[in-house]
Design an enzyme around this catalytic site. Structure first.
Site, short mmCIF file in Angstrom:
data_model
loop_
_atom_site.label_atom_id
_atom_site.label_comp_id
_atom_site.label_asym_id
_atom_site.label_seq_id
_atom_site.Cartn_x
_atom_site.Cartn_y
_atom_site.Cartn_z
N LYS A 70 7.74 5.93 1.02
CA LYS A 70 7.47 7.27 0.49
C LYS A 70 6.05 7.73 0.81
CE LYS A 70 8.12 6.65 -3.90
NZ LYS A 70 8.07 5.17 -3.84
N GLU A 103 -0.39 -16.33 -13.86
CA GLU A 103 -0.08 -16.22 -15.28
C GLU A 103 1.37 -16.65 -15.50
OE1 GLU A 103 0.19 -12.74 -18.75
OE2 GLU A 103 -0.47 -12.24 -16.71
N LYS A 133 3.07 -26.31 -23.41
CA LYS A 133 1.78 -26.96 -23.18
C LYS A 133 1.21 -26.64 -21.80
CE LYS A 133 2.01 -30.88 -26.39
NZ LYS A 133 0.73 -30.59 -27.04
N GLU A 171 6.86 -9.03 -13.34
CA GLU A 171 6.10 -9.56 -14.47
C GLU A 171 6.81 -10.72 -15.17
OE1 GLU A 171 4.79 -6.44 -17.02
OE2 GLU A 171 3.63 -5.44 -15.46
N LYS A 202 -8.72 -2.98 -11.04
CA LYS A 202 -8.58 -2.12 -9.88
C LYS A 202 -9.94 -1.57 -9.46
CE LYS A 202 -3.99 -0.14 -10.86
NZ LYS A 202 -3.29 1.13 -11.17
N ARG A 236 13.59 -6.24 -21.40
CA ARG A 236 13.44 -5.90 -19.98
C ARG A 236 14.53 -6.55 -19.13
NH1 ARG A 236 6.96 -6.17 -18.63
NH2 ARG A 236 6.27 -4.64 -20.19
N ARG A 290 -3.59 4.12 -16.70
CA ARG A 290 -2.39 3.39 -17.12
C ARG A 290 -2.78 2.04 -17.74
NH1 ARG A 290 -0.27 5.93 -12.53
NH2 ARG A 290 -0.70 4.14 -11.19
N VAL A 304 0.84 -1.20 0.00
CA VAL A 304 0.00 0.00 0.00
C VAL A 304 0.88 1.24 0.00
CG1 VAL A 304 -1.88 1.18 1.21
CG2 VAL A 304 -1.67 -1.31 1.39
N HIS A 305 0.42 2.28 -0.70
CA HIS A 305 1.15 3.55 -0.63
C HIS A 305 0.23 4.76 -0.51
CE1 HIS A 305 0.25 3.37 -4.96
NE2 HIS A 305 0.43 4.68 -4.98
#
Length: 428
Positions: free
Chosen positions: A157, A243, A341, A320, A402, A254, A379, A129-130
């Site tokens: 932060k 996933e 598979k 990811e 979300k 990346r 986003r 959480v931020h």
């Protein structure tokens, strides 16, 4: 020990109350049929709370897909006076939690397990959480059960008011605690993974009892009751769900180049990275996972996994691909073979339901994966509106992302009311 004493006391008080009511009704009216739901649990329904602005919408009609009710909700959700009336400032939670028992009671937290099946299958959650304390508190309330464990990671932060409010909320529960090693989370950097790993470590040490780990962010919300989650997880028979697919060539950059944080932002350098350790094939996936306790142990202790973690800590958006890759490593509890598979998409995994704009479309579209977003895109992720709920509740996922009380508080209100009613109905 204190937690078990609290559970026994709650059940004893409930039993004494029920016996008193039954006795009084027998004296006054003779033999009657008494519903435990009517006299024991109905106080936990959200619908009998004091009226709030969101109650001006017809949740029952919205969940049935009634377009007039959905359009009415949409109008309210773009009305500034309505949105202002539904917002709770961070500081308000400091006042609410001065008396923890009153806070838990008035906010209708479930302070006793609803079934033996759930009690025997505790879960562990991390919440990163931020901001948006109101979102966080409603998520916690929706997933809270006394047999589960909750690690809350607050971004270093985060505003002081956010941290103070979350400290106040978590202090009211024995099984909810702040991460022992918080980090400053930078978008797309390793720090997002580190936050989850730190909570994994805390949860692993907190109890040997929990069976599955689920990671969340503050804008997730469940679309299943705790009992439904337990049954879905039992059905995995020790497997994991996330996933995990062959890495598209366009995403390989990346992790082909070294990335570093500069002035609070992740930047790509021109320095080539060494290949993955042990020749591990890298898979594409998502940040959110449903994994068994053995998977968590592997993340914390397995030498091959630890080498992969060390290698991945200067890449772009490692969340990811890291979990998806660990899921395909032989020997990791609940993992799948690396053969294509065994690839699993986000729609087949149960971890998270997300709408992306490039996959939406009308029902007669041959290429669309799901119907259009009824909320707004932020986003490239749909922030759900009330009109998404009927479709959402037909899916097999445990959570959806979300939600935002600042964008559509009605969607959350209707969903939490539906889930609480369903959870209480399940005890019959």
């Amino acid at each position: 020990m204190a937690l078990r004493r609290g559970r026994r006391l709650s059940k004893l008080l409930l039993s004494v109350t029920l016996v008193f009511i039954v006795g009084w009704m027998l004296i006054k009216h003779g033999p009657v049929q008494v519903s435990l739901y009517d006299y024991g649990y109905s106080r936990l329904e959200y619908s009998d709370a004091n009226h709030i602005p969101q109650d001006d919408s017809d949740c029952s009609a919205i969940l049935q897909g009634d377009m007039m009710a959905i359009e009415h909700a949409k109008v309210l959700s773009i009305t500034s006076s309505f949105l202002n009336s539904t917002r709770i400032p961070d500081e308000h939670y400091l006042e609410l939690t001065r008396d923890c028992q009153r806070f838990r009671s008035t906010r209708k937290y479930l302070e006793f397990h609803l079934s033996r099946e759930e009690e025997d299958f505790p879960l562990a959650f991390s919440l990163v959480v931020h901001h948006k304390v109101q979102n966080f508190e409603r998520l916690l309330r929706a997933i809270y059960a006394p047999q589960n464990f909750y690690c809350i990671h607050v971004d270093m932060k985060a505003k002081a008011s956010v941290l103070a409010a979350i400290i106040a909320i978590t202090s009211c529960f024995e099984n909810v605690f702040l991460a022992s090693h918080p980090v400053s989370v930078v978008y797309a950097s390793w720090s997002r993974v580190q936050a989850d790993i730190n909570c994994m470590s805390d949860l692993y040490r907190a109890s040997p009892q929990w069976k599955y780990f689920i990671n969340l962010c503050g804008q997730d919300f469940p679309i299943k009751t705790n009992l439904e989650m337990v049954r879905s997880l039992r059905a995995l028979a020790g497997g994991n769900s996330m996933e995990s697919e062959v890495m598209p060539s366009g995403k390989k950059s990346r992790w082909k180049k070294v990335h570093q944080v500069v002035d609070g932002k992740l930047q790509r350098t021109e320095q080539d990275k060494a290949p993955p350790p042990f020749g591990i094939p890298i898979f594409s996936g998502g940040a959110y996972i449903v994994v068994n306790r053995g998977f968590v142990r592997a993340v914390l202790e397995d030498s091959k996994v630890l080498a992969l973690i060390q290698w991945a800590n200067d890449t772009w958006s490692p969340d990811e691909f890291l979990w998806a890759t660990i899921q395909r490593l032989p020997g990791v509890p609940g993992s799948m073979r690396p053969s294509p598979k065994f690839d699993m998409t986000d729609m087949h995994a149960i971890s998270r339901l997300v709408k992306w704009p490039w996959h939406e479309g009308e029902e007669d579209s041959s290429s669309a994966v799901y119907p259009p977003c009824h909320g707004i895109y932020v986003r490239s992720v749909c922030v759900y509106g009330a009109g998404d709920l009927q479709w959402m509740l037909q899916q097999h996922h445990l959570f959806a992302n979300k939600f935002d009380t600042d964008t559509d508080p009605i969607a959350i209100r209707c969903l939490e009311e539906h889930l609480r009613h369903k959870a209480l109905e399940e005890i019959h």
